[in-house]
Scaffold this motif. Structure first.
Motif, PDB file in Angstrom:
ATOM      1  N   MET A   1       0.824  -1.196   0.000  1.00  0.00           N
ATOM      2  CA  MET A   1       0.000   0.000   0.000  1.00  0.00           C
ATOM      3  C   MET A   1       0.868   1.260   0.000  1.00  0.00           C
ATOM      4  O   MET A   1       0.499   2.257  -0.590  1.00  0.00           O
ATOM      5  CB  MET A   1      -0.926  -0.045   1.207  1.00  0.00           C
ATOM      6  N   GLN A   2       2.000   1.185   0.659  1.00  0.00           N
ATOM      7  CA  GLN A   2       2.877   2.342   0.725  1.00  0.00           C
ATOM      8  C   GLN A   2       3.385   2.720  -0.670  1.00  0.00           C
ATOM      9  O   GLN A   2       3.443   3.906  -1.005  1.00  0.00           O
ATOM     10  CB  GLN A   2       4.047   2.067   1.657  1.00  0.00           C
ATOM     11  N   GLU A   3       3.719   1.733  -1.475  1.00  0.00           N
ATOM     12  CA  GLU A   3       4.205   2.019  -2.823  1.00  0.00           C
ATOM     13  C   GLU A   3       3.128   2.666  -3.684  1.00  0.00           C
ATOM     14  O   GLU A   3       3.406   3.538  -4.514  1.00  0.00           O
ATOM     15  CB  GLU A   3       4.713   0.739  -3.501  1.00  0.00           C
ATOM     16  N   ILE A   4       1.882   2.238  -3.490  1.00  0.00           N
ATOM     17  CA  ILE A   4       0.764   2.821  -4.238  1.00  0.00           C
ATOM     18  C   ILE A   4       0.608   4.294  -3.881  1.00  0.00           C
ATOM     19  O   ILE A   4       0.448   5.150  -4.759  1.00  0.00           O
ATOM     20  CB  ILE A   4      -0.540   2.046  -3.960  1.00  0.00           C
ATOM     21  N   MET A   5       0.668   4.606  -2.594  1.00  0.00           N
ATOM     22  CA  MET A   5       0.509   5.986  -2.155  1.00  0.00           C
ATOM     23  C   MET A   5       1.683   6.858  -2.607  1.00  0.00           C
ATOM     24  O   MET A   5       1.487   8.027  -2.950  1.00  0.00           O
ATOM     25  CB  MET A   5       0.329   6.044  -0.638  1.00  0.00           C
ATOM     26  N   VAL A   6       2.887   6.307  -2.621  1.00  0.00           N
ATOM     27  CA  VAL A   6       4.043   7.064  -3.103  1.00  0.00           C
ATOM     28  C   VAL A   6       3.875   7.376  -4.584  1.00  0.00           C
ATOM     29  O   VAL A   6       4.097   8.517  -5.021  1.00  0.00           O
ATOM     30  CB  VAL A   6       5.354   6.294  -2.833  1.00  0.00           C
ATOM     31  N   LEU A   7       3.475   6.387  -5.372  1.00  0.00           N
ATOM     32  CA  LEU A   7       3.261   6.618  -6.801  1.00  0.00           C
ATOM     33  C   LEU A   7       2.130   7.622  -7.027  1.00  0.00           C
ATOM     34  O   LEU A   7       2.237   8.501  -7.877  1.00  0.00           O
ATOM     35  CB  LEU A   7       2.964   5.300  -7.523  1.00  0.00           C
ATOM     36  N   ALA A   8       1.056   7.513  -6.254  1.00  0.00           N
ATOM     37  CA  ALA A   8      -0.064   8.456  -6.387  1.00  0.00           C
ATOM     38  C   ALA A   8       0.386   9.875  -6.060  1.00  0.00           C
ATOM     39  O   ALA A   8      -0.018  10.833  -6.725  1.00  0.00           O
ATOM     40  CB  ALA A   8      -1.213   8.034  -5.479  1.00  0.00           C
ATOM     41  N   THR A   9       1.236  10.013  -5.066  1.00  0.00           N
ATOM     42  CA  THR A   9       1.748  11.329  -4.700  1.00  0.00           C
ATOM     43  C   THR A   9       2.618  11.910  -5.810  1.00  0.00           C
ATOM     44  O   THR A   9       2.591  13.116  -6.068  1.00  0.00           O
ATOM     45  CB  THR A   9       2.562  11.231  -3.398  1.00  0.00           C
ATOM     46  N   ILE A  10       3.363  11.072  -6.462  1.00  0.00           N
ATOM     47  CA  ILE A  10       4.251  11.543  -7.531  1.00  0.00           C
ATOM     48  C   ILE A  10       3.462  11.938  -8.777  1.00  0.00           C
ATOM     49  O   ILE A  10       3.761  12.954  -9.414  1.00  0.00           O
ATOM     50  CB  ILE A  10       5.302  10.467  -7.863  1.00  0.00           C
ATOM     51  N   ILE A  11       2.438  11.161  -9.146  1.00  0.00           N
ATOM     52  CA  ILE A  11       1.724  11.445 -10.394  1.00  0.00           C
ATOM     53  C   ILE A  11       0.573  12.436 -10.232  1.00  0.00           C
ATOM     54  O   ILE A  11       0.052  12.928 -11.233  1.00  0.00           O
ATOM     55  CB  ILE A  11       1.244  10.153 -11.079  1.00  0.00           C
ATOM     56  N   ALA A  12       0.185  12.763  -9.007  1.00  0.00           N
ATOM     57  CA  ALA A  12      -0.928  13.694  -8.798  1.00  0.00           C
ATOM     58  C   ALA A  12      -0.678  15.064  -9.437  1.00  0.00           C
ATOM     59  O   ALA A  12      -1.578  15.602 -10.098  1.00  0.00           O
ATOM     60  CB  ALA A  12      -1.246  13.827  -7.319  1.00  0.00           C
ATOM     61  N   PRO A  13       0.502  15.674  -9.280  1.00  0.00           N
ATOM     62  CA  PRO A  13       0.714  16.977  -9.948  1.00  0.00           C
ATOM     63  C   PRO A  13       0.663  16.887 -11.475  1.00  0.00           C
ATOM     64  O   PRO A  13       0.224  17.827 -12.135  1.00  0.00           O
ATOM     65  CB  PRO A  13       2.105  17.403  -9.488  1.00  0.00           C
ATOM     66  N   ILE A  14       1.076  15.770 -12.016  1.00  0.00           N
ATOM     67  CA  ILE A  14       1.001  15.578 -13.464  1.00  0.00           C
ATOM     68  C   ILE A  14      -0.459  15.548 -13.907  1.00  0.00           C
ATOM     69  O   ILE A  14      -0.839  16.160 -14.909  1.00  0.00           O
ATOM     70  CB  ILE A  14       1.727  14.278 -13.871  1.00  0.00           C
ATOM     71  N   ILE A  15      -1.275  14.871 -13.140  1.00  0.00           N
ATOM     72  CA  ILE A  15      -2.700  14.776 -13.460  1.00  0.00           C
ATOM     73  C   ILE A  15      -3.370  16.135 -13.327  1.00  0.00           C
ATOM     74  O   ILE A  15      -4.193  16.511 -14.165  1.00  0.00           O
ATOM     75  CB  ILE A  15      -3.377  13.715 -12.574  1.00  0.00           C
ATOM     76  N   VAL A  16      -3.013  16.881 -12.295  1.00  0.00           N
ATOM     77  CA  VAL A  16      -3.572  18.230 -12.130  1.00  0.00           C
ATOM     78  C   VAL A  16      -3.258  19.078 -13.360  1.00  0.00           C
ATOM     79  O   VAL A  16      -4.134  19.764 -13.898  1.00  0.00           O
ATOM     80  CB  VAL A  16      -3.032  18.894 -10.849  1.00  0.00           C
ATOM     81  N   GLY A  17      -2.030  19.024 -13.822  1.00  0.00           N
ATOM     82  CA  GLY A  17      -1.647  19.794 -15.002  1.00  0.00           C
ATOM     83  C   GLY A  17      -2.377  19.362 -16.255  1.00  0.00           C
ATOM     84  O   GLY A  17      -2.841  20.206 -17.037  1.00  0.00           O
ATOM     85  N   LEU A  18      -2.505  18.061 -16.452  1.00  0.00           N
ATOM     86  CA  LEU A  18      -3.199  17.563 -17.646  1.00  0.00           C
ATOM     87  C   LEU A  18      -4.686  17.903 -17.622  1.00  0.00           C
ATOM     88  O   LEU A  18      -5.266  18.281 -18.648  1.00  0.00           O
ATOM     89  CB  LEU A  18      -2.997  16.054 -17.773  1.00  0.00           C
ATOM     90  N   VAL A  19      -5.304  17.790 -16.460  1.00  0.00           N
ATOM     91  CA  VAL A  19      -6.730  18.122 -16.346  1.00  0.00           C
ATOM     92  C   VAL A  19      -6.936  19.618 -16.577  1.00  0.00           C
ATOM     93  O   VAL A  19      -7.886  20.031 -17.247  1.00  0.00           O
ATOM     94  CB  VAL A  19      -7.295  17.671 -14.985  1.00  0.00           C
ATOM     95  N   GLU A  20      -6.044  20.428 -16.041  1.00  0.00           N
ATOM     96  CA  GLU A  20      -6.147  21.870 -16.266  1.00  0.00           C
ATOM     97  C   GLU A  20      -5.983  22.203 -17.741  1.00  0.00           C
ATOM     98  O   GLU A  20      -6.674  23.067 -18.277  1.00  0.00           O
ATOM     99  CB  GLU A  20      -5.098  22.601 -15.432  1.00  0.00           C
ATOM    100  N   LEU A  21      -5.086  21.517 -18.427  1.00  0.00           N
ATOM    101  CA  LEU A  21      -4.910  21.699 -19.868  1.00  0.00           C
ATOM    102  C   LEU A  21      -6.185  21.330 -20.627  1.00  0.00           C
ATOM    103  O   LEU A  21      -6.609  22.065 -21.533  1.00  0.00           O
ATOM    104  CB  LEU A  21      -3.735  20.853 -20.357  1.00  0.00           C
ATOM    105  N   ILE A  22      -6.797  20.227 -20.242  1.00  0.00           N
ATOM    106  CA  ILE A  22      -8.049  19.804 -20.887  1.00  0.00           C
ATOM    107  C   ILE A  22      -9.160  20.809 -20.613  1.00  0.00           C
ATOM    108  O   ILE A  22      -9.915  21.181 -21.510  1.00  0.00           O
ATOM    109  CB  ILE A  22      -8.444  18.384 -20.415  1.00  0.00           C
ATOM    110  N   LYS A  23      -9.254  21.281 -19.366  1.00  0.00           N
ATOM    111  CA  LYS A  23     -10.298  22.244 -19.011  1.00  0.00           C
ATOM    112  C   LYS A  23     -10.164  23.545 -19.788  1.00  0.00           C
ATOM    113  O   LYS A  23     -11.164  24.158 -20.163  1.00  0.00           O
ATOM    114  CB  LYS A  23     -10.244  22.557 -17.510  1.00  0.00           C
ATOM    115  N   ARG A  24      -8.939  23.980 -20.023  1.00  0.00           N
ATOM    116  CA  ARG A  24      -8.737  25.246 -20.730  1.00  0.00           C
ATOM    117  C   ARG A  24      -8.878  25.118 -22.243  1.00  0.00           C
ATOM    118  O   ARG A  24      -9.098  26.114 -22.927  1.00  0.00           O
ATOM    119  CB  ARG A  24      -7.364  25.818 -20.401  1.00  0.00           C
ATOM    120  N   SER A  25      -8.774  23.919 -22.773  1.00  0.00           N
ATOM    121  CA  SER A  25      -8.837  23.761 -24.223  1.00  0.00           C
ATOM    122  C   SER A  25     -10.185  23.257 -24.728  1.00  0.00           C
ATOM    123  O   SER A  25     -10.496  23.450 -25.896  1.00  0.00           O
ATOM    124  CB  SER A  25      -7.729  22.821 -24.693  1.00  0.00           C
ATOM    125  N   VAL A  26     -10.979  22.632 -23.876  1.00  0.00           N
ATOM    126  CA  VAL A  26     -12.257  22.055 -24.300  1.00  0.00           C
ATOM    127  C   VAL A  26     -13.348  22.517 -23.340  1.00  0.00           C
ATOM    128  O   VAL A  26     -13.152  22.529 -22.129  1.00  0.00           O
ATOM    129  CB  VAL A  26     -12.187  20.506 -24.286  1.00  0.00           C
TER     130      VAL A  26
END
Length: 91
Positions: free
Chosen positions: A1-26
């Motif tokens: 479970m610890q590895e899952i949470m570490v990976l989620a913490t690392i990829i969360a900012p990437i997802i925030v950026g991608l979602v913001e890009l989608i929100k601003r373009s569509v």
């Protein structure tokens, strides 16, 4: 479970950026933004293969956690109206 949470913490900012890009373009309905974040989280979780040795199921879980945390879990049940990109202004 610890590895899952570490990976989620690392990829969360990437997802925030991608979602913001989608929100601003569509123009999306605002109540679909958490669903988009969840789907983007799944895709980013799957594509994290070169960066982790976790099985695909664990990477998908990390993507789900990161996607939901990117927009806030409370938005899934919150009634939201309107669009993300200036479509309201045209009406």
């Amino acid at each position: 479970m610890q590895e899952i949470m570490v990976l989620a913490t690392i990829i969360a900012p990437i997802i925030v950026g991608l979602v913001e890009l989608i929100k601003r373009s569509v123009a999306l309905k605002r109540n679909f933004v958490p669903l988009i974040a969840l789907l983007v989280g799944l895709v980013v979780g799957i594509t994290a293969t070169p960066f982790t040795t976790l099985d695909i199921v664990y990477r998908l879980w990390a993507g789900v956690f990161a996607g939901l945390s990117a927009t806030g879990l409370f938005e899934l049940v919150n009634q939201r109206t309107g669009y993300t990109k200036g479509a309201d202004e045209d009406e």
